[in-house]
Design a protein around this motif. Sequence first.
Motif, PDB file in Angstrom:
ATOM      1  N   ARG A   1       9.505   3.412   4.088  1.00  0.00           N
ATOM      2  CA  ARG A   1       8.724   3.793   2.906  1.00  0.00           C
ATOM      3  C   ARG A   1       9.588   4.424   1.819  1.00  0.00           C
ATOM      4  O   ARG A   1       9.278   4.311   0.638  1.00  0.00           O
ATOM      5  CB  ARG A   1       7.579   4.726   3.296  1.00  0.00           C
ATOM      6  CG  ARG A   1       6.460   4.004   4.051  1.00  0.00           C
ATOM      7  CD  ARG A   1       5.227   4.880   4.220  1.00  0.00           C
ATOM      8  NE  ARG A   1       5.494   6.124   4.913  1.00  0.00           N
ATOM      9  CZ  ARG A   1       5.477   6.270   6.242  1.00  0.00           C
ATOM     10  NH1 ARG A   1       5.192   5.239   7.011  1.00  0.00           N
ATOM     11  NH2 ARG A   1       5.715   7.442   6.783  1.00  0.00           N
TER      12      ARG A   1
ATOM     13  N   SER B   1       0.805  -1.227   0.000  1.00  0.00           N
ATOM     14  CA  SER B   1       0.000   0.000   0.000  1.00  0.00           C
ATOM     15  C   SER B   1       0.837   1.275   0.000  1.00  0.00           C
ATOM     16  O   SER B   1       0.341   2.336  -0.349  1.00  0.00           O
ATOM     17  CB  SER B   1      -0.902   0.009   1.240  1.00  0.00           C
ATOM     18  OG  SER B   1      -0.104   0.142   2.419  1.00  0.00           O
TER      19      SER B   1
ATOM     20  N   GLU C   1       1.772   2.577   2.700  1.00  0.00           N
ATOM     21  CA  GLU C   1       1.313   3.295   3.890  1.00  0.00           C
ATOM     22  C   GLU C   1       1.723   2.617   5.189  1.00  0.00           C
ATOM     23  O   GLU C   1       1.249   3.007   6.254  1.00  0.00           O
ATOM     24  CB  GLU C   1      -0.211   3.447   3.826  1.00  0.00           C
ATOM     25  CG  GLU C   1      -0.656   4.266   2.628  1.00  0.00           C
ATOM     26  CD  GLU C   1      -2.166   4.348   2.490  1.00  0.00           C
ATOM     27  OE1 GLU C   1      -2.886   3.853   3.363  1.00  0.00           O
ATOM     28  OE2 GLU C   1      -2.612   4.916   1.480  1.00  0.00           O
TER      29      GLU C   1
END
Length: 183
Positions: free
Chosen positions: A71, A62, A64
């Motif tokens: 990330r 995702s 997220e």
Amino acid sequence: MLNFADEVIGGTAHLLIGHSAGAYYAQAMAARRPAQVAGLALVCPLLPGLRDVPEHRVVAGSGEIGDDVFRSYFVIQTPEMLEWYERYVAPAAALVDQAALERIGERWALTPDHAPAYAGPTVVVAGRLDSTVGYAAATDLVDHYPHASLAVVDDAGHALLHEQPELLRALLSEWLARVERSS
């Protein structure tokens, strides 16, 4: 680093494997002492003249989960990869000496040695989505090393060794077989 290698292994032939800046330093060590290097493996090498470094993008997950470092570093952002990151990468990242990195960064480029290119078995592995160092400059190395294999791995970034461990293992196994044949 050459002195450290001397202390640890003496004058015996050894393998050099480096990731990122470690790959750059491994190249310099092989150039300075080629007779002592049985094989050279460069994974996502940091090199002078970086070009065509892609923007970071997530190919799985995702985008997220995890912290900002996760990330921005991993292109595969699954719960399994986050667990790997939290178990192996984050604890090591916490040990980084930022002041030392800044000092090294001020003068990181090594003066090229005018010795001939390292002629032993070499493997260069780069992630096509490596938003830290890119892959384009790594492809030039195949012309520099006469016995180099090159792999540019799709759907892998600078964390290639974590994101594609089976493929990296296979490439390193083939390289080790070439090292053994050349001994």
